[in-house]
Motif scaffolding. Structure first.
Motif, short mmCIF file in Angstrom:
data_model
loop_
_atom_site.label_atom_id
_atom_site.label_comp_id
_atom_site.label_asym_id
_atom_site.label_seq_id
_atom_site.Cartn_x
_atom_site.Cartn_y
_atom_site.Cartn_z
N THR A 196 19.97 44.69 -46.88
CA THR A 196 18.95 45.28 -47.74
C THR A 196 17.76 45.66 -46.88
OG1 THR A 196 17.91 43.16 -48.17
CG2 THR A 196 19.61 43.85 -49.73
N PHE A 197 17.02 46.65 -47.35
CA PHE A 197 15.88 47.10 -46.57
C PHE A 197 14.56 46.95 -47.31
CE2 PHE A 197 18.24 48.50 -43.03
CZ PHE A 197 19.46 48.90 -43.52
N GLU A 198 14.56 46.37 -48.49
CA GLU A 198 13.31 46.11 -49.18
C GLU A 198 12.55 45.05 -48.39
OE1 GLU A 198 14.07 45.15 -53.24
OE2 GLU A 198 15.62 46.69 -53.36
N GLU A 199 11.23 45.16 -48.36
CA GLU A 199 10.42 44.32 -47.48
C GLU A 199 10.60 42.82 -47.75
OE1 GLU A 199 8.43 43.81 -44.16
OE2 GLU A 199 9.01 45.75 -44.93
N GLU A 200 10.56 42.38 -49.00
CA GLU A 200 10.68 40.94 -49.24
C GLU A 200 12.09 40.45 -48.93
OE1 GLU A 200 11.50 40.29 -53.93
OE2 GLU A 200 9.49 40.92 -53.38
N ASN A 201 13.08 41.24 -49.25
CA ASN A 201 14.45 40.87 -48.89
C ASN A 201 14.64 40.90 -47.39
OD1 ASN A 201 15.21 40.45 -51.53
ND2 ASN A 201 15.96 42.53 -51.80
N TYR A 202 14.00 41.86 -46.73
CA TYR A 202 14.08 41.97 -45.27
C TYR A 202 13.55 40.69 -44.62
CZ TYR A 202 12.91 43.42 -40.54
OH TYR A 202 12.79 43.48 -39.19
N GLU A 203 12.38 40.24 -45.06
CA GLU A 203 11.78 39.04 -44.48
C GLU A 203 12.65 37.82 -44.75
OE1 GLU A 203 9.25 38.74 -42.39
OE2 GLU A 203 9.06 40.92 -42.43
N ARG A 204 13.18 37.71 -45.96
CA ARG A 204 14.03 36.57 -46.31
C ARG A 204 15.31 36.59 -45.45
NH1 ARG A 204 15.97 37.72 -51.14
NH2 ARG A 204 18.08 37.99 -50.36
N THR A 205 15.93 37.77 -45.35
CA THR A 205 17.15 37.90 -44.56
C THR A 205 16.89 37.57 -43.09
OG1 THR A 205 17.99 39.57 -46.07
CG2 THR A 205 19.03 39.46 -43.91
N LYS A 206 15.76 38.04 -42.58
CA LYS A 206 15.39 37.76 -41.18
C LYS A 206 15.20 36.26 -40.96
CE LYS A 206 11.34 38.70 -39.48
NZ LYS A 206 10.12 39.32 -39.02
#
Length: 164
Positions: free
Chosen positions: A37-47
């Motif tokens: 996913t590339f949405e910002e909150e999902n990005y941070e969680r995935t990272k």
């Protein structure tokens, strides 16, 4: 599992172990690739999840097992090197596949590389462990005037590539 001292039997056991490590790494990478996913909150969680999975010594122990011989080490030098090479490229490729931004990828790649190095050294037999740490220490001392058994720090790596 019957382990004899013949070379072919030891190689077969080693090959089975290597294939199991490859499968575990592939499964863990695929788990994160599905979350692309590339949405910002999902990005941070995935990272953060990726970092917790591949950038800590504890997570690698959990995923691949602990050293079975705490004193001597349970992997010979060749098997240790193969494990390190399995861990590193797959972890870095997986980070790229989940969409980690280049500015974040450099630090995560450094952390994953350091965790893989420390994990494989922990599992390696004493002579290989001592040799690798001594080699890194001497190399770091020549380049930076400081004996560092874990290799270059993140700022040292950054400055190395800036000079190129």
């Amino acid at each position: 599992m019957d382990v004899s001292l013949s070379g072919s039997s030891l190689w077969e056991v080693g090959s089975e172990r290597i294939e199991r490590w490859k499968r575990k790494t592939r499964d863990a990478v695929n788990k994160f690739a599905r979350k692309k996913t590339f949405e910002e909150e999902n990005y941070e969680r995935t990272k953060r999840e990726w970092e917790a999975q591949f950038c800590t010594l504890e997570s690698l122990r959990e995923l691949f097992g602990e050293n079975q011989n705490k004193l001597w080490g349970d992997l010979d030098a060749n098997t240790t090197r193969r494990l390190y090479k399995i861990l590193l490229p797959r972890a870095l490729l997986g980070m790229y596949q989940v969409g980690v931004k280049p500015e974040d990828l450099a630090l995560l790649a450094y952390q994953a590389r350091l965790a893989a190095k420390l994990y494989t050294r922990e599992r390696s037999q004493v002579p290989a462990r001592v040799f690798a740490q001594t080699l890194n220490g001497v190399r770091a001392y020549k380049q930076f005037g400081k004996f560092q058994t874990t290799g270059m720090t993140y700022p040292q790596i950054w400055s190395k590539y800036e000079r190129m």
